[in-house]
Design a protein around this motif. Structure first.
Motif, PDB file in Angstrom:
ATOM      1  N   TYR A   1      50.412  30.238  39.917  1.00 15.17           N
ATOM      2  CA  TYR A   1      50.666  29.000  39.188  1.00 15.17           C
ATOM      3  C   TYR A   1      49.841  27.889  39.823  1.00 15.17           C
ATOM      4  O   TYR A   1      49.381  28.015  40.959  1.00 15.17           O
ATOM      5  N   GLY A   2      49.632  26.819  39.071  1.00 12.56           N
ATOM      6  CA  GLY A   2      48.876  25.695  39.593  1.00 12.56           C
ATOM      7  C   GLY A   2      48.514  24.717  38.495  1.00 12.56           C
ATOM      8  O   GLY A   2      48.980  24.819  37.365  1.00 12.56           O
ATOM      9  N   SER A   3      47.662  23.775  38.850  1.00  6.82           N
ATOM     10  CA  SER A   3      47.210  22.744  37.937  1.00  6.82           C
ATOM     11  C   SER A   3      45.690  22.651  38.047  1.00  6.82           C
ATOM     12  O   SER A   3      45.137  22.761  39.144  1.00  6.82           O
ATOM     13  N   ILE A   4      45.028  22.455  36.910  1.00  6.73           N
ATOM     14  CA  ILE A   4      43.563  22.358  36.896  1.00  6.73           C
ATOM     15  C   ILE A   4      43.186  21.057  36.195  1.00  6.73           C
ATOM     16  O   ILE A   4      43.594  20.800  35.065  1.00  6.73           O
ATOM     17  N   SER A   5      42.383  20.239  36.865  1.00  6.50           N
ATOM     18  CA  SER A   5      41.942  18.967  36.298  1.00  6.50           C
ATOM     19  C   SER A   5      40.832  19.202  35.275  1.00  6.50           C
ATOM     20  O   SER A   5      40.239  20.280  35.221  1.00  6.50           O
ATOM     21  N   PRO A   6      40.533  18.183  34.444  1.00  8.23           N
ATOM     22  CA  PRO A   6      39.475  18.342  33.438  1.00  8.23           C
ATOM     23  C   PRO A   6      38.167  18.811  34.066  1.00  8.23           C
ATOM     24  O   PRO A   6      37.753  18.312  35.103  1.00  8.23           O
ATOM     25  N   TRP A   7      37.569  19.800  33.458  1.00  6.33           N
ATOM     26  CA  TRP A   7      36.301  20.412  33.862  1.00  6.33           C
ATOM     27  C   TRP A   7      36.381  21.097  35.221  1.00  6.33           C
ATOM     28  O   TRP A   7      35.381  21.480  35.787  1.00  6.33           O
ATOM     29  N   GLY A   8      37.602  21.305  35.708  1.00  5.92           N
ATOM     30  CA  GLY A   8      37.793  22.026  36.967  1.00  5.92           C
ATOM     31  C   GLY A   8      38.004  23.504  36.709  1.00  5.92           C
ATOM     32  O   GLY A   8      38.077  23.962  35.565  1.00  5.92           O
ATOM     33  N   GLN A   9      38.114  24.247  37.782  1.00  2.00           N
ATOM     34  CA  GLN A   9      38.370  25.677  37.646  1.00  2.00           C
ATOM     35  C   GLN A   9      39.203  26.176  38.811  1.00  2.00           C
ATOM     36  O   GLN A   9      39.264  25.538  39.863  1.00  2.00           O
ATOM     37  N   GLN A  10      39.862  27.319  38.597  1.00  2.00           N
ATOM     38  CA  GLN A  10      40.683  27.954  39.618  1.00  2.00           C
ATOM     39  C   GLN A  10      40.294  29.419  39.709  1.00  2.00           C
ATOM     40  O   GLN A  10      40.283  30.119  38.700  1.00  2.00           O
ATOM     41  N   LYS A  11      39.966  29.849  40.911  1.00  2.00           N
ATOM     42  CA  LYS A  11      39.674  31.264  41.151  1.00  2.00           C
ATOM     43  C   LYS A  11      41.007  31.959  41.416  1.00  2.00           C
ATOM     44  O   LYS A  11      41.769  31.555  42.284  1.00  2.00           O
ATOM     45  N   ILE A  12      41.280  32.990  40.636  1.00  2.00           N
ATOM     46  CA  ILE A  12      42.515  33.759  40.765  1.00  2.00           C
ATOM     47  C   ILE A  12      42.145  35.127  41.318  1.00  2.00           C
ATOM     48  O   ILE A  12      41.288  35.816  40.773  1.00  2.00           O
ATOM     49  N   THR A  13      42.784  35.493  42.407  1.00  2.00           N
ATOM     50  CA  THR A  13      42.480  36.744  43.087  1.00  2.00           C
ATOM     51  C   THR A  13      43.460  37.827  42.652  1.00  2.00           C
ATOM     52  O   THR A  13      44.671  37.598  42.639  1.00  2.00           O
ATOM     53  N   VAL A  14      42.917  38.989  42.314  1.00  2.00           N
ATOM     54  CA  VAL A  14      43.740  40.152  41.990  1.00  2.00           C
ATOM     55  C   VAL A  14      43.409  41.216  43.026  1.00  2.00           C
ATOM     56  O   VAL A  14      42.272  41.664  43.126  1.00  2.00           O
ATOM     57  N   GLU A  15      44.408  41.567  43.814  1.00  2.00           N
ATOM     58  CA  GLU A  15      44.222  42.544  44.890  1.00  2.00           C
ATOM     59  C   GLU A  15      44.924  43.837  44.505  1.00  2.00           C
ATOM     60  O   GLU A  15      46.039  43.817  43.980  1.00  2.00           O
ATOM     61  N   CYS A  16      44.263  44.950  44.749  1.00  2.00           N
ATOM     62  CA  CYS A  16      44.861  46.260  44.483  1.00  2.00           C
ATOM     63  C   CYS A  16      44.972  47.009  45.802  1.00  2.00           C
ATOM     64  O   CYS A  16      43.985  47.195  46.500  1.00  2.00           O
ATOM     65  N   LEU A  17      46.178  47.418  46.143  1.00  2.00           N
ATOM     66  CA  LEU A  17      46.433  48.250  47.307  1.00  2.00           C
ATOM     67  C   LEU A  17      46.899  49.597  46.779  1.00  2.00           C
ATOM     68  O   LEU A  17      48.012  49.717  46.258  1.00  2.00           O
ATOM     69  N   ALA A  18      46.015  50.594  46.858  1.00  2.00           N
ATOM     70  CA  ALA A  18      46.309  51.923  46.310  1.00  2.00           C
ATOM     71  C   ALA A  18      47.355  52.600  47.186  1.00  2.00           C
ATOM     72  O   ALA A  18      47.032  53.264  48.158  1.00  2.00           O
ATOM     73  N   GLY A  19      48.616  52.392  46.859  1.00  2.00           N
ATOM     74  CA  GLY A  19      49.708  52.876  47.689  1.00  2.00           C
ATOM     75  C   GLY A  19      50.273  54.216  47.278  1.00  2.00           C
ATOM     76  O   GLY A  19      50.987  54.842  48.035  1.00  2.00           O
ATOM     77  N   ARG A  20      49.977  54.663  46.086  1.00  2.00           N
ATOM     78  CA  ARG A  20      50.494  55.957  45.627  1.00  2.00           C
ATOM     79  C   ARG A  20      49.469  56.610  44.713  1.00  2.00           C
ATOM     80  O   ARG A  20      48.603  55.938  44.173  1.00  2.00           O
ATOM     81  N   GLU A  21      49.602  57.906  44.557  1.00  2.00           N
ATOM     82  CA  GLU A  21      48.684  58.612  43.661  1.00  2.00           C
ATOM     83  C   GLU A  21      49.050  58.321  42.222  1.00  2.00           C
ATOM     84  O   GLU A  21      50.192  58.032  41.901  1.00  2.00           O
ATOM     85  N   GLY A  22      48.049  58.414  41.368  1.00  2.00           N
ATOM     86  CA  GLY A  22      48.288  58.209  39.952  1.00  2.00           C
ATOM     87  C   GLY A  22      47.683  56.911  39.468  1.00  2.00           C
ATOM     88  O   GLY A  22      47.132  56.131  40.231  1.00  2.00           O
TER      89      GLY A  22
END
Length: 137
Positions: A103-124
């Motif tokens: 969650y967050g707030s973005i000002s006009p003409w601004g941007q937010q980098k959103i990180t998606v992390e994957c930790l392969a904890g199980r098979e499948g």
């Protein structure tokens, strides 16, 4: 006295739009990818990332709320828990994936980098769908 106003709505872009594919991973390894949410409008807006409802057709008919969570100090990545919201660095844990900030707030003409992390904890295969809620869209 002259009075004027301009009615606008939030405009934004999401890159990459979809999907994010981590591909095949060795169990126990970690990979990170990013999504950029950009405000292309004249007004600031807030965003919140949530787990998409089971039935995608309900996205517009009702709001589904999945709270942001954080990993408490000293707790291992395999013991992540849901239900807490914390500070500006909220995390959303979805199976093998962690999204931050959720969650967050973005000002006009601004941007937010959103990180998606994957930790392969199980098979499948693990697949999750996210819902990005933007105020005033």
């Amino acid at each position: 006295v002259r009075v004027s106003a301009k009615a606008v709505y939030s405009t934004y872009s999401i890159e990459p739009a979809s999907p994010i594919n981590f591909g095949a991973m060795i169990k126990g390894t970690r990979r990170i990818q990013s999504v950029v949410l950009e405000n292309k409008g004249m007004l600031s807006f807030r965003f919140r990332i949530q787990r998409a409802p089971e039935d995608a057709s309900t996205l517009e008919s009702k709001r589904y709320k999945k709270p942001c969570t954080t990993l408490p100090p000293g707790e291992s990545a395999t013991k992540r828990s849901a239900g807490k919201e914390s500070g500006a660095q909220g995390h959303l844990n979805l199976g093998m994936f962690t999204v931050s900030p959720c969650y967050g707030s973005i000002s006009p003409w601004g941007q937010q980098k959103i990180t998606v992390e994957c930790l392969a904890g199980r098979e499948g295969t693990c697949e999750e769908q996210l819902y990005i809620d933007i105020t005033g869209r």
